[in-house]
Design an enzyme around this catalytic site. Sequence first.
Site, PDB file in Angstrom:
ATOM      1  N   GLU A  10       0.831  -1.212   0.000  1.00  0.00           N
ATOM      2  CA  GLU A  10       0.000   0.000   0.000  1.00  0.00           C
ATOM      3  C   GLU A  10       0.857   1.251   0.000  1.00  0.00           C
ATOM      4  O   GLU A  10       1.756   1.403   0.836  1.00  0.00           O
ATOM      5  CB  GLU A  10      -0.930   0.013   1.215  1.00  0.00           C
ATOM      6  CG  GLU A  10      -1.877   1.194   1.210  1.00  0.00           C
ATOM      7  CD  GLU A  10      -3.000   1.106   2.228  1.00  0.00           C
ATOM      8  OE1 GLU A  10      -3.696   2.125   2.407  1.00  0.00           O
ATOM      9  OE2 GLU A  10      -3.188   0.037   2.835  1.00  0.00           O
ATOM     10  N   MET A  11       0.559   2.139  -0.937  1.00  0.00           N
ATOM     11  CA  MET A  11       1.254   3.424  -1.089  1.00  0.00           C
ATOM     12  C   MET A  11       2.766   3.227  -1.142  1.00  0.00           C
ATOM     13  O   MET A  11       3.526   3.932  -0.489  1.00  0.00           O
ATOM     14  CB  MET A  11       0.862   4.407   0.023  1.00  0.00           C
ATOM     15  CG  MET A  11      -0.510   4.998  -0.182  1.00  0.00           C
ATOM     16  SD  MET A  11      -1.055   6.156   1.098  1.00  0.00           S
ATOM     17  CE  MET A  11       0.145   7.466   0.983  1.00  0.00           C
TER      18      MET A  11
END
Length: 139
Positions: free
Chosen positions: A56-57
Amino acid sequence: MTDAGIPFCGHLGFTPQSANALGGHRVQGRGDGGYDALLADAVALQEAGAFAVVLEMVVAPVAEKISAALDIPTIGIGAGAHTDGQVLVWLDAMGVGDWHPRFSRQFAAVGQAMTDGAASYVAAVKGGEFPAAEHSFDE
């Protein structure tokens, strides 16, 4: 966990429950050592028996390298197009709420429809229009 027969999916990069410790919504994997640290964690999760890892990210080139290095699938959320799969939080994808991450795309404006529907419901109840006889049971 896997020894007990419990499958698990790892989660690396930005972890929402750690936002305050990270200093906010920060992209992960940048700078010196960013890739090495994430790769080491991803390999450790794989060795521990994870069936997949969510990234994530994470900057896209780092996510791509991690995906290539692992034998288990990676699922990206704001980690570029070169993970094995993609996921979005449905509230972000459907336009619900006030904040939407840069990596998300709004595929609908459900939030406004929900707000409008709630206002219509309140008006109908306050106006005595709902519930009506057809919304009630006689027997």
